[in-house]
Design a protein around this motif. Structure first.
Motif, mmCIF file in Angstrom:
data_model
loop_
_atom_site.group_PDB
_atom_site.id
_atom_site.type_symbol
_atom_site.label_atom_id
_atom_site.label_comp_id
_atom_site.label_asym_id
_atom_site.label_seq_id
_atom_site.Cartn_x
_atom_site.Cartn_y
_atom_site.Cartn_z
ATOM 1 N N ALA A 533 -3.497 -14.841 19.982
ATOM 2 C CA ALA A 533 -4.282 -14.667 18.762
ATOM 3 C C ALA A 533 -3.375 -14.869 17.552
ATOM 4 C CB ALA A 533 -4.914 -13.289 18.722
ATOM 5 N N LEU A 534 -3.851 -15.619 16.580
ATOM 6 C CA LEU A 534 -3.075 -15.901 15.383
ATOM 7 C C LEU A 534 -3.151 -14.724 14.417
ATOM 8 C CD1 LEU A 534 -1.479 -17.857 13.546
ATOM 9 C CD2 LEU A 534 -3.680 -18.699 12.712
ATOM 10 N N LEU A 535 -1.960 -14.226 13.990
ATOM 11 C CA LEU A 535 -1.898 -13.157 13.007
ATOM 12 C C LEU A 535 -1.571 -13.696 11.616
ATOM 13 C CD1 LEU A 535 0.063 -10.463 15.056
ATOM 14 C CD2 LEU A 535 -2.406 -10.678 14.745
ATOM 15 N N GLN A 536 -0.644 -14.659 11.556
ATOM 16 C CA GLN A 536 -0.250 -15.234 10.266
ATOM 17 C C GLN A 536 0.273 -16.643 10.505
ATOM 18 O OE1 GLN A 536 2.546 -12.866 8.098
ATOM 19 N NE2 GLN A 536 2.042 -13.770 6.132
ATOM 20 N N ASN A 537 -0.148 -17.603 9.680
ATOM 21 C CA ASN A 537 0.236 -18.997 9.894
ATOM 22 C C ASN A 537 1.510 -19.383 9.144
ATOM 23 O OD1 ASN A 537 -0.774 -18.894 7.336
ATOM 24 N ND2 ASN A 537 -2.191 -20.617 7.557
ATOM 25 N N LYS A 538 2.454 -18.468 9.020
ATOM 26 C CA LYS A 538 3.770 -18.736 8.455
ATOM 27 C C LYS A 538 4.695 -17.585 8.806
ATOM 28 C CE LYS A 538 2.327 -16.900 3.954
ATOM 29 N NZ LYS A 538 2.171 -17.200 2.517
ATOM 30 N N ASP A 539 6.033 -17.844 8.672
ATOM 31 C CA ASP A 539 6.982 -16.784 8.977
ATOM 32 C C ASP A 539 7.350 -16.043 7.698
ATOM 33 O OD1 ASP A 539 8.596 -18.511 7.621
ATOM 34 O OD2 ASP A 539 9.842 -19.065 9.331
ATOM 35 N N LYS A 541 9.820 -16.332 5.806
ATOM 36 C CA LYS A 541 10.378 -17.196 4.768
ATOM 37 C C LYS A 541 9.350 -18.141 4.176
ATOM 38 C CE LYS A 541 15.062 -17.138 6.689
ATOM 39 N NZ LYS A 541 16.188 -17.964 7.191
ATOM 40 N N GLY A 542 8.122 -18.036 4.625
ATOM 41 C CA GLY A 542 7.079 -18.904 4.107
ATOM 42 C C GLY A 542 6.962 -20.238 4.802
ATOM 43 N N HIS A 543 7.696 -20.447 5.903
ATOM 44 C CA HIS A 543 7.644 -21.715 6.625
ATOM 45 C C HIS A 543 6.394 -21.755 7.502
ATOM 46 C CE1 HIS A 543 12.309 -21.813 6.243
ATOM 47 N NE2 HIS A 543 11.690 -22.155 5.127
ATOM 48 N N SER A 544 5.624 -22.818 7.377
ATOM 49 C CA SER A 544 4.392 -22.943 8.158
ATOM 50 C C SER A 544 4.624 -23.530 9.544
ATOM 51 C CB SER A 544 3.387 -23.816 7.398
ATOM 52 O OG SER A 544 3.936 -25.093 7.153
ATOM 53 N N SER A 545 5.878 -23.829 9.880
ATOM 54 C CA SER A 545 6.160 -24.397 11.198
ATOM 55 C C SER A 545 6.250 -23.322 12.279
ATOM 56 C CB SER A 545 7.470 -25.191 11.150
ATOM 57 O OG SER A 545 8.545 -24.351 10.759
#
Length: 673
Positions: A533-539, A541-545
């Motif tokens: 399940a997706l909680l947040q689409n970035k880490d 540091k703000g990286h979306s990878s």
């Protein structure tokens, strides 16, 4: 009185003695002048023998070795020939000969310095080459034999005797002038001219030595060392740490404005900025040409003439014939010329930039040392021998860069301009060659008689019509596609999926497409096909990878590129999938109830998704591949697997991976006559 008068020299004897002194001076002056001219004749003769006979007989040596050995000796021959011609012309004017010789040396001062400084700077490299030849007795003997044949007076020294002659000659010019000057009366009109000429030739030798020292410093710092980490660490000691710390302190002072910047610093900053701009142009052009070459290679891999178009005649055949000729000759020749005339010169130009780049970096280090030593010199009044050598090193580096960097920048710009002109000329030649080859074929194509605006309008209308038909086909095809299918779940993961579904909802579920090995403390290690399940689409540091996900038991980060949206399947289909995994390993026929097939019982369908066969009972599929359904269920009656035939092979594939092909109205296009 008579006795005393006898002891005093008479006026006649004084006049006679003065005349004899003047005559001796004129005689010695004439001999010195004759020595200058005669030795110049002999010197030029030896140069010509060296530049023509000896060099032409040493063709067994590589051209690079010959360039190092003889350097710019041709330029020295040209300058010496003109100088000797001027000396010989002065012989016809005996009274003013010495005056004319002084002026002649002043006239050739700049030419002497330009040609001899290059030769003297390369002389050390020539000696190293001769030393290498001595390690090969056969080659050394062959070289010695050639030199002895052409110039017997060279003796056992051989090439060494010949190569040192230009150095000896340029250093002897001030001595010859000094000898003429010593035998010239101070009140003679030629005296000040000879003084200036003697001083000028001494300056020439001093400048040559200075240039030679700069070149040696440059040669030392332009070498690129490829050191391992262990070798770099081995070089670290208290001395290097102290030096780097001092340089850093000096750099901070300079950046903070505590150390005033001189006009010399500002002048060099302008030169350095220009050099970096030129370097950037070279890098960008090299990158663009490399991309162009890659696209050209991709274009050459497309060979329409090798495809079976199933068209017996007409414009298509003519086009294939033209494409075949262009592929085999015109485009290949263009590619070879592009690599030889554009790519290789660009590579050489990029390599030529490395040396100046290293010198500029080293100059900054030496500048910081120089500033520190200048401060110490003001405070203490003296520096050590090593510190004085460091000051001279900076001065030599700075003088070399200030003198030669502008010329280098101009040469690079000229080189770049020539490369660009060559590139444009190659493009023009290619276009001309293609048009010439296509001229006969174009005349046979339909509409060749149309004017260009009308033909352009025809092509635009035809492409627009074709694009509209393709979009219509795509829309019809997408309407009949089944919903996207996810990969089979991991064994026993149905309850975990249900828990994530009830907690986060269907819009947050993703499935792992390939195995993930966590590298960091917050990274997860997950197998292929696991649902998260997706909680947040970035880490953080703000990286979306990297995405933050929940597996139902652990939370952590995984690469976003290894997740795909999971399409939720109803409970009964989940149970069907579990049954499917068990049945895929043994396809023996067993009596079982036959539910409604998921794929219509039609003969011809297409593969909607790729499928890789996992056993000999299955066949692989590629999207869009034509498939013939033989049975819409497996031997146990399970409609989730279908027996199909693909490219002559039979086997089972998931029914959900197949789609029925729509049957739109016939479409196509024709060119108006």
């Amino acid at each position: 009185m008579a006795h005393c008068g006898a002891d005093e020299p008479s006026s006649e004897s004084l006049v006679g003695e003065g005349q004899s002194l003047e005559d001796r001076s004129l005689l010695h002056q004439s001999l010195a002048t004759r020595e200058l001219i005669d030795t110049e004749v002999s010197y030029l003769h030896m140069l010509q023998l060296c530049a023509s006979d000896i060099r032409s007989r040493l063709q067994q040596l590589p051209q690079g070795d010959l360039d190092v050995l003889f350097s710019n000796i041709d330029e020295i021959v040209q300058v010496s020939s003109r100088f000797l011609h001027g000396l010989q012309e002065t012989a016809s004017q005996e009274e003013e000969q010495v005056y004319l010789i002084g002026n002649l040396f002043l006239e050739f001062q700049e030419d002497f310095e330009q040609v001899y400084k290059v030769y003297c700077a390369n002389y050390e490299q020539a000696l190293l080459l001769l030393e290498a030849y001595r390690k090969e007795p056969e080659l050394q003997q062959e070289i010695q034999s050639i030199v002895q044949t052409v110039l017997p007076q060279a003796g056992p020294s051989g090439l060494s005797f010949i190569l040192v002659i230009p150095l000896q000659r340029i250093t002897k010019y001030p001595l010859l002038l000094q000898k003429i000057l010593e035998n010239t009366l101070p009140d003679a009109s030629a005296y000040p001219v000879l003084q200036r000429a003697t001083s000028a030739l001494q300056d020439v030798n001093a400048n040559i030595n200075e240039y030679k020292m700069r070149k040696e410093v440059a040669s030392k710092y332009t070498k690129v060392e490829h050191l391992t980490l262990r070798e770099r660490l081995a070089r670290i000691n208290t001395h290097t740490l102290s030096k780097k710390t001092t340089r850093l302190s000096q750099l901070l002072k300079q950046e903070a404005g505590l150390v005033p910047r001189t006009e010399e610093d500002k002048e060099f900053d302008d030169l350095e900025e220009r050099f970096h701009w030129v370097s950037l142009c070279v890098t960008e052009l090299k990158s663009n040409v490399a991309a162009y070459l890659d696209n050209l290679e991709a274009f050459l891999r497309f060979r329409p003439h090798e495809c079976d178009l199933d068209i017996p005649s007409g414009p298509a055949v003519q086009y294939c014939s033209l494409a075949r000729d262009l592929q085999r000759e015109a485009f290949l020749e263009f590619k070879q010329r592009l690599e030889g005339l554009v790519c290789q010169p660009l590579d050489s130009l990029a390599k030529a930039l490395v040396g100046p780049q290293n010198l500029i970096k080293k100059r900054l280090d030496k500048l910081l040392d120089f500033k520190r030593l200048e401060e110490k010199l003001l405070e203490v009044g003296s520096v050590t021998y090593e510190e004085e050598a460091a000051r001279h090193t900076y001065q030599a580096l700075n003088s070399l860069l200030v003198a030669e960097l502008p010329q280098f920048n101009r040469l690079v710009v000229q080189w770049l301009s020539q490369i660009l002109r060559t590139f444009v000329a190659l493009q023009r030649d290619l276009a001309k060659q293609v048009l010439q080859r296509a001229e006969g074929s174009i005349a046979q194509l339909p509409h060749h008689h149309m004017a260009e605006p009308a033909f352009r309008k025809l092509v635009e209308d035809t492409l627009g019509q074709t694009g509209s038909q393709l979009r219509s086909f795509q829309e019809n095809f997408e309407k009949v596609l089944p919903p996207p299918s996810s990969q089979p779940l991991l064994p026993g993961s149905e309850h975990q999926v249900q828990a994530l579904l009830s907690k986060y909802g269907p819009g947050k579920l993703y499935q792992v497409t390939s195995n993930i090995s966590g590298a960091g403390t917050l990274d997860l290690t997950l197998p292929r096909r696991q649902v998260v399940a997706l909680l947040q689409n970035k880490d953080t540091k703000g990286h979306s990878s990297r995405w933050l996900v929940d597996t139902g038991g652990h939370r952590g980060y995984v690469p976003a590129g290894k997740l795909q949206f999971y399409h939720v399947i109803p409970n009964e289909e989940l149970r069907g999938q579990a049954r499917q995994r068990r049945d895929s390993h043994h396809l023996a026929p067993e009596p079982a109830p036959t539910p409604m097939p998921s794929v219509p019982a039609v003969t011809q369908v297409v593969a909607a998704y790729p499928f890789a066969a996992r056993s000999t009972h299955e066949v692989s599929l590629q999207p869009g591949q034509a498939v013939t359904i033989l049975e819409a269920r497996d031997k146990k009656g399970n409609p989730e697997w279908s027996l199909v035939e693909v490219n002559g092979q039979r086997g089972y594939v998931p029914s959900g991976f197949l789609a029925r092909v729509p049957s739109p109205a016939p479409w196509g296009w024709t060119l108006p006559s």
